[in-house]
Design a protein around this motif. Structure first.
Motif, PDB file in Angstrom:
ATOM      1  N   PHE A  40       6.750  -8.564   3.397  1.00  0.00           N
ATOM      2  CA  PHE A  40       5.464  -7.899   3.289  1.00  0.00           C
ATOM      3  C   PHE A  40       5.522  -6.539   3.987  1.00  0.00           C
ATOM      4  O   PHE A  40       5.103  -5.519   3.449  1.00  0.00           O
ATOM      5  CB  PHE A  40       4.384  -8.804   3.912  1.00  0.00           C
ATOM      6  N   LEU A  41       6.123  -6.545   5.192  1.00  0.00           N
ATOM      7  CA  LEU A  41       6.246  -5.302   5.942  1.00  0.00           C
ATOM      8  C   LEU A  41       7.167  -4.308   5.231  1.00  0.00           C
ATOM      9  O   LEU A  41       6.868  -3.120   5.120  1.00  0.00           O
ATOM     10  CB  LEU A  41       6.769  -5.583   7.350  1.00  0.00           C
ATOM     11  N   TYR A  42       8.296  -4.825   4.757  1.00  0.00           N
ATOM     12  CA  TYR A  42       9.229  -3.960   4.039  1.00  0.00           C
ATOM     13  C   TYR A  42       8.564  -3.316   2.823  1.00  0.00           C
ATOM     14  O   TYR A  42       8.653  -2.114   2.592  1.00  0.00           O
ATOM     15  CB  TYR A  42      10.434  -4.773   3.530  1.00  0.00           C
ATOM     16  N   LEU A  43       7.896  -4.166   2.042  1.00  0.00           N
ATOM     17  CA  LEU A  43       7.322  -3.671   0.794  1.00  0.00           C
ATOM     18  C   LEU A  43       6.188  -2.690   1.064  1.00  0.00           C
ATOM     19  O   LEU A  43       6.082  -1.652   0.418  1.00  0.00           O
ATOM     20  CB  LEU A  43       6.837  -4.828  -0.073  1.00  0.00           C
ATOM     21  N   LEU A  44       5.362  -3.014   2.059  1.00  0.00           N
ATOM     22  CA  LEU A  44       4.279  -2.099   2.381  1.00  0.00           C
ATOM     23  C   LEU A  44       4.812  -0.806   2.979  1.00  0.00           C
ATOM     24  O   LEU A  44       4.505   0.292   2.517  1.00  0.00           O
ATOM     25  CB  LEU A  44       3.318  -2.755   3.384  1.00  0.00           C
ATOM     26  N   GLY A  45       5.658  -0.972   3.993  1.00  0.00           N
ATOM     27  CA  GLY A  45       6.132   0.185   4.749  1.00  0.00           C
ATOM     28  C   GLY A  45       7.034   1.074   3.919  1.00  0.00           C
ATOM     29  O   GLY A  45       6.784   2.272   3.763  1.00  0.00           O
ATOM     30  N   LEU A  46       8.091   0.474   3.393  1.00  0.00           N
ATOM     31  CA  LEU A  46       9.053   1.271   2.646  1.00  0.00           C
ATOM     32  C   LEU A  46       8.603   1.500   1.205  1.00  0.00           C
ATOM     33  O   LEU A  46       8.622   2.609   0.698  1.00  0.00           O
ATOM     34  CB  LEU A  46      10.428   0.596   2.659  1.00  0.00           C
ATOM     35  N   GLY A  47       8.200   0.404   0.573  1.00  0.00           N
ATOM     36  CA  GLY A  47       7.890   0.469  -0.858  1.00  0.00           C
ATOM     37  C   GLY A  47       6.743   1.428  -1.146  1.00  0.00           C
ATOM     38  O   GLY A  47       6.862   2.342  -1.962  1.00  0.00           O
ATOM     39  N   LEU A  48       5.655   1.245  -0.433  1.00  0.00           N
ATOM     40  CA  LEU A  48       4.512   2.109  -0.673  1.00  0.00           C
ATOM     41  C   LEU A  48       4.651   3.437   0.060  1.00  0.00           C
ATOM     42  O   LEU A  48       4.429   4.511  -0.503  1.00  0.00           O
ATOM     43  CB  LEU A  48       3.218   1.402  -0.260  1.00  0.00           C
ATOM     44  N   GLY A  49       5.101   3.358   1.342  1.00  0.00           N
ATOM     45  CA  GLY A  49       5.214   4.571   2.157  1.00  0.00           C
ATOM     46  C   GLY A  49       6.239   5.532   1.585  1.00  0.00           C
ATOM     47  O   GLY A  49       5.910   6.663   1.189  1.00  0.00           O
TER      48      GLY A  49
END
Lengths: 259, 305
Positions: A40-49
């Protein structure tokens, strides 16, 4: 003296697998937190960011590109850490295997059962990412479900080498070599975060020798609604890694446990 | 027919070319308690591991329950229970779960099992701890649980590797009592220990081994008779006070260790008369025991392993 006989597949491996499943169930909440929280953190942080700057990669929104790569890499990471740290814990400080070997179970059952278990945990974590990606709208094709059995195969393929390393390790610190020199390079260079085609030519051929590249080569198209190519070749590489490392892991764990 | 539960001929084991078991013959009869005694590094645990099929033999023949080891080791272990030297209970499980999961390794489950586990918990007095995690148990409770776990498959042979090392006297006596009950119910016990009192109380037959060979075998009482005089007088005191006690042509066998003189004798009275009235000297008069035999056979030098 090494016992080179082929591993024997017996019903006992299910007992070993089941014991680990029961322990996992007792520690369900922290396990699930790890399984769901991290992606969740990876996808939010990296994916969206990061995705905002990257835009599209290989014809996919960056969030989708990353999610499909993480499905493969998380099975690798999970199976590896289980095969290193948990197997070592059961082998050395906890002496769980010593207890098992006082029952009709044999070393071959233990290794086969641990391989299955490491792959099962890999499957759990990949499935969690799949679910999170679906909820975030990154992945929406039904054929993405085929990634689940593939994540199991990916898990097997990394469980063997990890158990091999655990079998000749004298302490937990030894795992740093494997993680830093083998695992992390695969995570960084095999196409989780960017397509391998962006690497220099020589690096591309090197990366083709690593199993994670082949796992991603099948899992990414399946997860994103594309048609994978050279499926048989990729699967054969994964299967070969799984089988050869299973054999070696059995030989090495026999040496460690049966002296 | 074969009258022995374990029959070993010329058992040998080497690690990297160095032999740690150098030709051991064992004949363990069905029923009763058989003790394997020896200092650290004697080869006891290696011998046990071979018997359990956890360590391939370098040489020799080994039969357990009438079947060849290691060929049928996995099958033989269905009828063996093992209490290991170091507890290897599963710390993630409760007491009850430990027994259940372990029973699963023997393919035991279903209706009878719950009842069996209840009986075993009662047997080792852990019924109230059934749902407690392992790390909340004391050392003595863990050892009792290890014994219950070793009995979960109703074994014909119970192997115990130093079962009471590190336990307080209460637990030790409780365990000895339980082991005697098991013996009476027909279970064969195979015990390693370097605790001589334990061997003397429990064992019908013992072998004493050291440096990988058997030094002597027999019933504890018979071994005492065979190797040492029946009575011992131990004399402790200031070094200066001791010379007056020793006489030049002593008819008794004397051993001097540090500041202690050991007399092994048939006639203790004469020695006691020599020391009775000396204020700086203390003495202890006791019957000879297995420890005297053990030290006689294996020597007094320290084993640092």
């Amino acid at each position: 003296m090494l016992d080179w006989r082929l591993p024997r597949m017996r019903h006992g491996m299910i007992h070993v697998w089941r014991r680990n499943l029961l322990v996992w169930r007792k520690l369900l909440v922290p396990s699930l937190l790890l399984n769901f929280g991290e992606p969740f953190l990876y996808l939010l942080g990296l994916g969206l960011g990061l995705g905002r700057f990257v835009g599209e990669l290989g014809g996919l929104p960056y969030l989708t590109f990353l999610a499909s790569g993480l499905i493969a890499s998380s099975s690798m990471n999970t199976a590896t850490f289980e095969g290193l740290f948990s197997v070592y814990t059961r082998m050395v400080p906890q002496q769980t295997y010593e207890g098992m070997l006082a029952t009709p179970l044999e070393v071959d059952d233990i290794v086969a059962g641990e391989m299955l278990w490491c792959a099962t945990k890999g499957l759990f974590s990949s499935s969690a990412i799949l679910l999170v990606s679906f909820l975030l709208g990154a992945i929406s094709h039904w054929q993405a479900l085929l990634c689940i059995p593939l994540s199991f195969l990916t898990g097997l393929c990394f469980a063997g080498p990890a158990i091999m390393v655990a079998s000749f390790s004298r302490s937990y610190d030894f795992f740093n070599y494997y993680v830093t020199l083998v695992l992390t390079p695969m995570f960084i260079f095999c196409g989780v975060f960017y397509p391998v085609t962006t690497l220099p030519d020589f690096a591309q051929s090197l990366v083709q020798l690593l199993p994670l590249s082949h796992a991603i080569a099948v899992i990414r198209p399946l997860a994103t609604g594309q048609e994978p190519t050279q499926v048989i070749a990729h699967l054969s590489v994964l299967l070969a890694f799984a089988l050869v490392s299973f054999y070696w892991a059995t030989v090495l764990v026999r040496r460690r446990l049966v002296q | 027919m074969n009258n022995f539960i374990i029959k070993a001929e010329n058992l040998k084991k080497s690690f990297n070319g160095e032999f740690v078991v150098k030709g051991v013959d064992l004949q363990v009869p069905f029923g009763g308690c058989f003790g394997l005694l020896g200092p650290n590094g004697a080869g006891k645990t290696t011998t046990l591991r071979m018997i359990l099929g956890q360590s391939p033999l370098s040489e020799g023949n080994l039969e357990v329950l009438g079947m060849d080891v290691p060929t049928h080791a996995s099958h033989i272990r269905r009828d063996i229970g093992v209490v290991p030297q170091l507890d290897n209970l599963d710390p993630d499980f409760t007491v009850m779960e430990n027994l259940k999961v372990y029973a699963g390794f023997f393919n035991l489950r279903g209706g009878g099992l719950q009842e069996r586990i209840g009986e075993l918990l009662k047997f080792v007095e852990l019924t109230e701890k059934a749902n407690v995690r392992i790390n909340q148990l004391s050392g003595g409770m863990k050892r009792r649980l290890s014994i219950a776990r070793a009995l979960v498959n109703n074994p014909r042979l119970l192997v115990l590797d130093e079962p009471t090392t590190g336990l307080d006297p209460q637990v030790r006596h409780m365990i000895w009592g339980r082991l005697r009950e098991l013996k009476q119910s027909g279970t064969t016990l195979l015990l390693t220990t370097h605790f001589m009192e334990e061997a003397e109380r429990l064992c019908d037959d013992i072998v004493i081994m050291d440096h990988g060979v058997i030094l002597s075998k027999g019933h504890p009482k018979q071994l005492i008779k065979q190797h040492v005089e029946p009575e011992v007088v131990e004399i402790h005191g200031e070094m200066d006070a001791l010379p007056g006690i020793l006489t030049e042509h002593d008819i008794h066998r004397v051993e001097i260790v540090g500041e202690t003189i050991y007399y092994f004798t048939n006639a203790p009275d004469e020695i006691i008369r020599r020391v009775e009235n000396k204020p700086d000297v203390h003495y202890l008069h006791r019957p000879a025991n297995l420890e005297d035999v053990f030290l006689r056979l294996t020597g007094r030098e320290l084993r640092e392993i």
